[in-house]
Scaffold this motif. Structure first.
Motif, PDB file in Angstrom:
ATOM      1  N   ALA A 106       0.830  -1.206   0.000  1.00  0.00           N
ATOM      2  CA  ALA A 106       0.000   0.000   0.000  1.00  0.00           C
ATOM      3  C   ALA A 106       0.862   1.253   0.000  1.00  0.00           C
ATOM      4  O   ALA A 106       0.557   2.238  -0.699  1.00  0.00           O
ATOM      5  N   ARG A 107       1.968   1.249   0.783  1.00  0.00           N
ATOM      6  CA  ARG A 107       2.858   2.413   0.807  1.00  0.00           C
ATOM      7  C   ARG A 107       3.514   2.635  -0.548  1.00  0.00           C
ATOM      8  O   ARG A 107       3.574   3.762  -1.064  1.00  0.00           O
ATOM      9  N   VAL A 108       4.024   1.546  -1.146  1.00  0.00           N
ATOM     10  CA  VAL A 108       4.695   1.666  -2.450  1.00  0.00           C
ATOM     11  C   VAL A 108       3.722   2.145  -3.514  1.00  0.00           C
ATOM     12  O   VAL A 108       4.047   3.015  -4.340  1.00  0.00           O
ATOM     13  N   ALA A 109       2.514   1.594  -3.504  1.00  0.00           N
ATOM     14  CA  ALA A 109       1.531   1.984  -4.511  1.00  0.00           C
ATOM     15  C   ALA A 109       1.131   3.445  -4.355  1.00  0.00           C
ATOM     16  O   ALA A 109       0.938   4.164  -5.352  1.00  0.00           O
ATOM     17  N   GLU A 110       1.029   3.913  -3.113  1.00  0.00           N
ATOM     18  CA  GLU A 110       0.671   5.310  -2.884  1.00  0.00           C
ATOM     19  C   GLU A 110       1.797   6.244  -3.343  1.00  0.00           C
ATOM     20  O   GLU A 110       1.550   7.304  -3.943  1.00  0.00           O
ATOM     21  N   GLN A 111       3.052   5.835  -3.092  1.00  0.00           N
ATOM     22  CA  GLN A 111       4.198   6.642  -3.531  1.00  0.00           C
ATOM     23  C   GLN A 111       4.251   6.709  -5.056  1.00  0.00           C
ATOM     24  O   GLN A 111       4.531   7.773  -5.640  1.00  0.00           O
ATOM     25  N   LEU A 112       3.995   5.558  -5.714  1.00  0.00           N
ATOM     26  CA  LEU A 112       4.012   5.521  -7.173  1.00  0.00           C
ATOM     27  C   LEU A 112       2.908   6.410  -7.751  1.00  0.00           C
ATOM     28  O   LEU A 112       3.125   7.138  -8.737  1.00  0.00           O
ATOM     29  N   ALA A 137      -2.869   1.807  -6.404  1.00  0.00           N
ATOM     30  CA  ALA A 137      -2.903   2.301  -5.031  1.00  0.00           C
ATOM     31  C   ALA A 137      -4.237   1.977  -4.371  1.00  0.00           C
ATOM     32  O   ALA A 137      -4.292   1.578  -3.198  1.00  0.00           O
ATOM     33  N   SER A 138      -5.327   2.135  -5.118  1.00  0.00           N
ATOM     34  CA  SER A 138      -6.649   1.834  -4.569  1.00  0.00           C
ATOM     35  C   SER A 138      -6.783   0.359  -4.220  1.00  0.00           C
ATOM     36  O   SER A 138      -7.308  -0.011  -3.160  1.00  0.00           O
ATOM     37  N   ASP A 139      -6.276  -0.516  -5.111  1.00  0.00           N
ATOM     38  CA  ASP A 139      -6.355  -1.962  -4.851  1.00  0.00           C
ATOM     39  C   ASP A 139      -5.520  -2.345  -3.634  1.00  0.00           C
ATOM     40  O   ASP A 139      -5.929  -3.184  -2.823  1.00  0.00           O
ATOM     41  N   ALA A 140      -4.351  -1.759  -3.510  1.00  0.00           N
ATOM     42  CA  ALA A 140      -3.484  -2.081  -2.378  1.00  0.00           C
ATOM     43  C   ALA A 140      -4.124  -1.651  -1.058  1.00  0.00           C
ATOM     44  O   ALA A 140      -4.063  -2.374  -0.052  1.00  0.00           O
TER      45      ALA A 140
END
Length: 347
Positions: A106-112, A137-140
């Motif tokens: 979730a953190r990585v997806a939000e950063q991306l 990010a939403s899926d994570a």
């Protein structure tokens, strides 16, 4: 002229014989009577059975993720209140690892997604790339939220959703329980049914919704119930038709034997005490009515029995003539009767 002794003796013997030959009052039987009246009584059927918890009334408490059983707070056959603790669970190593990975993802997806938005603002990323990053990010976050809701990241205590009876404890302290594994089985106290069996001729008179009076084992323990289901097949093991009666709350204990008196309708006819019914030499029932001060036997048909009263029918019954109770077995047609003092006073 004075009578001689022999003449006096002859006169005495003649007088005594005349008195013996003189007609006396006809013999009579002392009886008590009651009024004959037309009425209706409940038509009931008695059945015996055992209180059980139906399978459809059992609720299984399961593990939502792979978890380790730490503490079991309840025992089988125990009754618990709503909100009472049942089992304490802790995440298994695999669940803990999965939760940690979900947090990281979730953190990585939000950063991306944040980096892609910056690039898109500088016209260095396309709209499709931004949409894909935001979806990842939403899926994570959704995956992490689901694991959090399933208590994948913390110790949890499962509580009873309502006041219940613990039917079975499947969990073992220290064991790992995978997702969907049953931990504890619960049943509502008011979910008990009395399962009885009836012979086919009696069973066809019973229908769902018929009221019943349940008498549990022990004096004075009665409660109400309702027929929930009547079987359409005969149980080959017993030769009886199974009937389920839903009992009121706190009426029975699971496994307790009880009698059910099911009301299936009404009996119409003349109501007489059971003591008024007699049987002749051919086995036919009859009663005796008082036609004035004379007995009259009347053949009857027993429509039904309710407690100490019988409902009877017969062409010869006369509602204006009392029914003889005590002393009726001594009477035949035309016999004289006399009423007991209390009975005569009432009349």
């Amino acid at each position: 002229m004075p009578l001689k002794p022999l003449a006096i003796l002859t006169l005495v013997m003649f007088s005594a014989r005349c008195l013996a030959d003189a007609p006396g009052p006809a013999p009579s039987v002392l009886v008590t009577t009651t009024t004959l009246h037309h009425a209706s009584l409940p038509h009931t059927i008695d059945a015996y059975g055992v209180a059980q918890i139906p399978a459809q009334a059992i609720h299984s408490v399961t593990a939502t993720t792979s978890q380790a059983v730490k503490i079991i707070f309840v025992r089988e056959a125990e009754q618990v209140d709503a909100g009472a603790p049942l089992v304490q669970l802790a995440p298994s190593p695999q669940t803990t690892a999965g939760y940690t990975q979900a947090q990281s993802a979730a953190r990585v997806a939000e950063q991306l997604a944040s980096r892609t938005r910056q690039l898109f603002a500088q016209h260095l990323a396309t709209a499709q790339q931004l949409a894909d990053a935001q979806k990842s990010a939403s899926d994570a976050h959704a995956n992490l939220a689901a694991l959090t809701a399933d208590s994948a990241g913390a110790i949890t205590i499962i509580r009873s959703p309502y006041k219940a009876i613990v039917v079975h404890v499947a969990a073992t302290a220290g064991a790992l329980a995978s997702a969907g594994t049953s931990l504890v089985e619960l049943a509502r106290p008011d979910g008990l049914v009395l399962k009885v069996g009836l012979v086919p001729p009696a069973a066809v008179e019973v229908n769902p919704g018929n009221p019943a009076q349940i008498s549990a084992t022990g004096p004075g323990r009665t409660c109400s119930g309702t027929v929930r289901q009547r079987g359409a097949l005969i149980d080959p093991a017993t030769g009886l038709v199974p009937v389920e009666i839903a009992a009121s709350a706190n009426c029975l204990l699971s496994g307790e034997t009880a009698r059910a008196t099911i009301t299936v309708g009404n009996l119409e006819g003349y109501v007489v005490p059971h003591a008024a019914i007699l049987v002749d030499d051919k086995g036919h029932p009859y009663i005796v009515q008082a036609n004035g001060m004379t007995a009259r036997k009347v053949a009857v048909t027993i429509v039904g029995i309710h407690g100490k009263e019988d409902v009877v029918a017969g062409d010869g019954l006369n509602a204006e003539q009392p029914v003889v109770l005590s002393g009726n077995y001594q009477l035949d047609d035309g016999d004289r009767i006399r009423l007991a003092p209390s009975d005569a006073g009432a009349q």
